[in-house]
Design an enzyme around this catalytic site. Structure first.
Site, short mmCIF file in Angstrom:
data_model
loop_
_atom_site.label_atom_id
_atom_site.label_comp_id
_atom_site.label_asym_id
_atom_site.label_seq_id
_atom_site.Cartn_x
_atom_site.Cartn_y
_atom_site.Cartn_z
N ASP A 57 61.29 24.75 38.56
CA ASP A 57 60.33 24.05 37.73
C ASP A 57 61.14 23.32 36.66
O ASP A 57 62.30 23.65 36.40
CB ASP A 57 59.36 25.06 37.11
CG ASP A 57 58.36 24.39 36.18
OD1 ASP A 57 57.77 23.37 36.59
OD2 ASP A 57 58.21 24.88 35.06
N ASP A 59 59.60 21.42 33.25
CA ASP A 59 59.10 21.66 31.90
C ASP A 59 59.05 23.15 31.62
O ASP A 59 58.40 23.91 32.34
CB ASP A 59 57.70 21.06 31.72
CG ASP A 59 57.70 19.55 31.78
OD1 ASP A 59 58.58 18.96 31.14
OD2 ASP A 59 56.83 18.98 32.46
#
Length: 336
Positions: A57, A59
């Site tokens: 991932d 953010d």
């Protein structure tokens, strides 16, 4: 639309598991105390050796807004030096893959466009190769930003809405009348695709609602309630689509994490071995759940984003990671 009838197209595979939730048993198998790796050099090396592919991932893991977390570049370099494949899996639909590559470059993080897999791309793939809307009802009404528009364009999907200035204004009495009698609606719209929209307003929601009432397919790039930025949290794409859920009583088909449609597409594109793949994320209900329901070999939670240790220690935890670290850069200890 049934995923069972789907087949691999252009290297992207979607399976019958894409619209089903993995059995509760799959989650229960992971409901154990995760192993804490920070500061444990031997365990970190053992962890890295278990996997060939790391899905990241972005953010909350690599950065928050435009702030890159300390040691991220060196950590990625370490993994790549050990022959590990890195793939960046993001639910943020505001940017296309080329735009994300520019962001990576601007932040000083080396990444190839082919390593980036976003929810806007996943959504475009679904609409063009799975949903396959037939003319004259093959147009998409977009709630979202340029990332969605550019990915739809790469798949030759016609659309309206999105960043069109004519939708970025206050609603008028004439709009109410035209929406009510249908004269303002595009008869070719067969799908509403909702993502994160910096300019969401009553006019856009009213258009989307009328299209859904008339039978348009309801899709969402992702359903994250919030996203991290500048060391804080802001409304996510899921918060944008919730008003439409309330209006219609429908839940959208979501094409971002934890949807297994996205996992199937990633597997088809990169030909990875799920047992030798680890999902790295900061959020239990998207990243970690994505890896668990995808039956990956492991999941690693980092504590620089949304979810905290107490979240998976709670009795009603939505998912529990296999491993966790305080920050991604803690993996650099493996070089010692």
């Amino acid at each position: 639309m049934c995923w069972r009838h789907c087949q691999a197209v252009h290297g992207i595979r979607f399976s019958e598991h894409s619209v089903t939730t993995a059995p509760l048993k799959a989650l229960n198998e992971h409901l154990r105390k995760p192993k804490y790796l920070s500061g444990d050099v031997a365990s970190i090396n053992e962890f890295i050796d278990k996997f060939d592919v790391f899905l990241f991932d972005c953010d909350g893991v690599l950065w928050s807004g435009d702030h890159v977390f300390e040691g991220v570049v060196e950590t990625l370099d370490l993994l790549r030096s050990r022959g590990k494949k890195t793939v960046f899996v993001t639910n943020n639909s505001t940017k296309s893959r080329p735009e994300y590559k520019k962001k990576f470059e601007g932040l000083g993080i080396p990444a190839d466009e082919d390593e980036i897999f976003g929810s806007a791309y996943s959504s475009a793939i679904y609409v063009s190769r799975i949903l396959k809307l037939a003319p004259p009802k093959n147009k998409v009404f977009v709630i979202g930003e340029t990332g969605i528009e550019k990915e739809l364009t790469t798949e030759n999907i016609p659309f309206i809405g999105g960043t069109d200035p004519s939708f970025r204004r206050d609603i008028t009495p004439e709009d109410f009348k035209g929406l009510a009698d249908g004269s303002l609606l595009d008869s070719e719209v067969g799908c509403v695709l909702a993502g994160l929209d910096w300019h969401i307003n009553y006019l856009k929601l009213s258009h989307a609602y009328q299209y859904l009432r008339r039978g348009a397919v309801f899709l969402a790039t992702n359903v994250d309630s919030t996203f991290p930025m500048n060391h804080n949290f802001f409304p996510g794409a899921g918060s944008i689509s919730i008003p439409l859920v309330n209006m219609t009583g429908q839940e959208p088909v979501a094409l971002g994490k934890p949807s297994q449609a996205m996992m199937d597409a990633i597997e088809g594109k990169f030909h990875l071995d799920r047992a030798r793949t680890c999902m790295v994320g900061d959020r239990l209900n998207t990243d970690i759940k994505f890896g668990i329901e995808g039956r990956l070999g492991g999941t690693l939670a980092v504590l620089t984003g949304v979810s905290k240790k107490e979240d998976w220690e709670a009795a009603d935890a939505v998912a529990v990671p296999s491993f966790y670290v305080d920050r991604l850069s803690d993996l650099r200890a493996a070089a010692q």
